[in-house]
Write a protein that holds these residues in place. Structure first.
Motif, PDB file in Angstrom:
ATOM      1  N   UNK A 164      53.783  31.704  45.210  1.00 21.85           N
ATOM      2  CA  UNK A 164      53.149  32.954  44.900  1.00 21.85           C
ATOM      3  C   UNK A 164      52.943  32.915  43.534  1.00 21.85           C
ATOM      4  N   UNK A 165      51.602  32.706  42.844  1.00 24.01           N
ATOM      5  CA  UNK A 165      51.349  32.706  41.565  1.00 24.01           C
ATOM      6  C   UNK A 165      50.931  33.891  40.811  1.00 24.01           C
ATOM      7  N   UNK A 166      50.393  34.724  41.711  1.00 26.42           N
ATOM      8  CA  UNK A 166      49.898  36.204  41.267  1.00 26.42           C
ATOM      9  C   UNK A 166      48.603  36.545  41.992  1.00 26.42           C
ATOM     10  N   UNK A 167      47.779  37.391  41.220  1.00 24.85           N
ATOM     11  CA  UNK A 167      46.501  38.034  41.753  1.00 24.85           C
ATOM     12  C   UNK A 167      45.338  37.677  40.828  1.00 24.85           C
ATOM     13  N   UNK A 168      44.435  37.556  41.241  1.00 25.05           N
ATOM     14  CA  UNK A 168      42.900  37.474  40.363  1.00 25.05           C
ATOM     15  C   UNK A 168      42.050  38.573  41.051  1.00 25.05           C
ATOM     16  N   UNK A 169      41.844  39.384  40.323  1.00 24.58           N
ATOM     17  CA  UNK A 169      40.740  40.604  40.637  1.00 24.58           C
ATOM     18  C   UNK A 169      39.498  40.665  39.545  1.00 24.58           C
ATOM     19  N   UNK A 170      38.524  40.083  40.118  1.00 26.16           N
ATOM     20  CA  UNK A 170      37.210  39.970  39.256  1.00 26.16           C
ATOM     21  C   UNK A 170      36.653  41.293  39.388  1.00 26.16           C
ATOM     22  N   UNK A 171      36.177  41.801  38.268  1.00 21.12           N
ATOM     23  CA  UNK A 171      35.379  43.140  38.145  1.00 21.12           C
ATOM     24  C   UNK A 171      34.080  43.188  37.428  1.00 21.12           C
ATOM     25  N   UNK A 172      33.614  42.286  37.752  1.00 22.02           N
ATOM     26  CA  UNK A 172      31.898  42.302  37.002  1.00 22.02           C
ATOM     27  C   UNK A 172      31.118  43.469  37.121  1.00 22.02           C
ATOM     28  N   UNK A 173      31.264  44.221  38.354  1.00 23.28           N
ATOM     29  CA  UNK A 173      30.692  45.333  38.527  1.00 23.28           C
ATOM     30  C   UNK A 173      30.820  46.430  37.645  1.00 23.28           C
ATOM     31  N   UNK A 174      32.021  46.385  37.019  1.00 22.45           N
ATOM     32  CA  UNK A 174      32.292  47.452  35.947  1.00 22.45           C
ATOM     33  C   UNK A 174      31.475  47.450  34.835  1.00 22.45           C
ATOM     34  N   UNK A 175      30.989  46.309  34.263  1.00 22.46           N
ATOM     35  CA  UNK A 175      30.276  46.212  33.086  1.00 22.46           C
ATOM     36  C   UNK A 175      28.616  46.338  33.480  1.00 22.46           C
TER      37      UNK A 175
END
Length: 379
Positions: A164-175
């Motif tokens: 397990x290396x971590x998480x990726x949470x992409x949030x382009x909708x924020x901008x």
């Protein structure tokens, strides 16, 4: 003498510094987005100025180039790749880059995790799995703790093959992409990070043996990176397009950034007032009532995903339709163009478009400095 992509280094420096200053203030690492900067020389330039060796890759042929040219970088995939692409990466891997330490594959479903587990067993290696989570963009990724639990169970049960290396949470909708009536960027970010926190809490409490301080908690993107200064959950933010600011990124959150990428192309014909086929001389009525149809130019190439930038006042002429060979544009005499002069356009986006012109032409102080090759679709 032909279309080229120009990178203004002075302008890009300003944008790089804005990003690094913001992330430093927020105590976060910076990860360079390769798809927006698809040139090893360009990536190396940004990495040196920003002081980072973290890269996000998106395409197997480019990933193999990254691993060979940047053997000491840490690479996180920015999208889940079909397992066949991952298998081809290992087959074509050259040099000292060690995927078991330096590469994080992005995994979005339990089914894909099973596929990568099988690949790891077949190769006799260990795959580092970064789990894609849905923080409100709704472009795939884990959306609930039950699904996340199934994936973490697979990792826990197969420690020789999966890490397990971590998480990726992409949030382009924020901008951008969400009407302001549905939420301000700040409110959307708060919701996104609350979702992110929920996944983190579940993993940390339910699978404590998998949790450690070295995990990559990746988030952000060009539209939202600046907003992450205040939140303390993520460990790193990715951005690439913000360094060049194409027209699609003329948004509130990037107001301090300046355009740094331009398409330059010569005028190959200047034919005077607009002339419409079949109307011939009668066409002069159009230039009589519209000053912007009193000069006609044909540029070398065209039909790019781009907008005319300089000289001001140029407009695409729809009379003959778009042409990728010699596009027809019109303007008033004030544009001052003649044959062999340059027309400049701003690309709408960076990814893909930067690959269409061969070597990037770099400028410093308005003068040509170098020519930087872009990645080739090998493999």
């Amino acid at each position: 003498m032909r279309p080229c992509m120009v990178i203004d280094l002075d302008r890009m420096d300003r944008n790089i510094d804005l990003v690094t200053q913001s992330l430093k203030q927020g105590g976060k690492h910076y990860r360079i987005v390769e798809k927006s900067l698809p040139s090893h020389a360009l990536i190396d330039y940004v990495a040196r100025r920003a002081g980072t060796k973290r890269l996000m890759s998106f395409h197997q042929p480019f990933l193999n180039i990254d691993a060979e040219i940047f053997p000491d970088f840490d690479i996180l995939m920015g999208k889940p790749l079909p397992v066949q692409s991952a298998a081809l990466f290992y087959k074509q891997l050259k040099g000292s880059f060690d995927p078991s330490r330096q590469l994080q594959w992005l995994i979005d479903t339990p089914e894909r995790m099973q596929q990568y587990l099988a690949l790891a067993k077949g190769l006799g290696t260990r795959v580092r799995a970064n789990i894609e989570i849905d923080v409100g963009l709704h472009r795939g990724g884990v959306a609930d703790n039950a699904t996340l639990g199934r994936m973490l169970e697979l990792i826990a049960a197969n420690p020789q093959q999966l890490e397990f290396a971590g998480f990726m949470g992409y949030d382009a909708h924020v901008g951008f992409g969400v009407p302001k009536a549905l939420g301000t960027p700040q409110a959307l970010l708060a919701k996104a990070m609350a979702l992110y926190q929920g996944f983190v809490d579940h993993a940390r409490t339910q699978y404590p043996a998998l949790w450690n301080d070295r995990l990559t908690l990746n988030t952000g993107g060009s539209p939202s990176y600046k907003l992450h200064e205040a939140e303390t959950l993520s460990t790193e933010v990715s951005t690439g397009t913000a360094l060049l600011k194409p027209t699609h990124y003329d948004i509130e959150t990037l107001a301090a950034h300046v355009p740094a990428a331009f398409i330059a192309t010569p005028v190959i014909k200047a034919t005077g007032p607009v002339m419409i086929p079949a109307l011939d001389g009668k066409s002069k009525v159009f230039s009589w009532w519209d000053v912007n149809q009193r000069e006609t130019f044909y540029i070398y190439g065209g039909y790019w995903l781009a907008e005319y930038e300089s000289p001001k006042g140029l407009q695409f002429s729809g009379i003959l339709g778009h042409s990728a060979n010699q596009e027809n544009v019109t303007g008033s005499p004030a544009v001052g163009l003649k044959t062999d002069d340059q027309v400049f356009l701003r690309p709408a986006i960076a990814e893909g478009v930067l690959l269409q012109f061969g070597d990037l032409v770099t400028l410093r102080g308005g003068k040509v400095q170098d020519h930087w090759p872009v990645y080739q679709q090998t493999g």
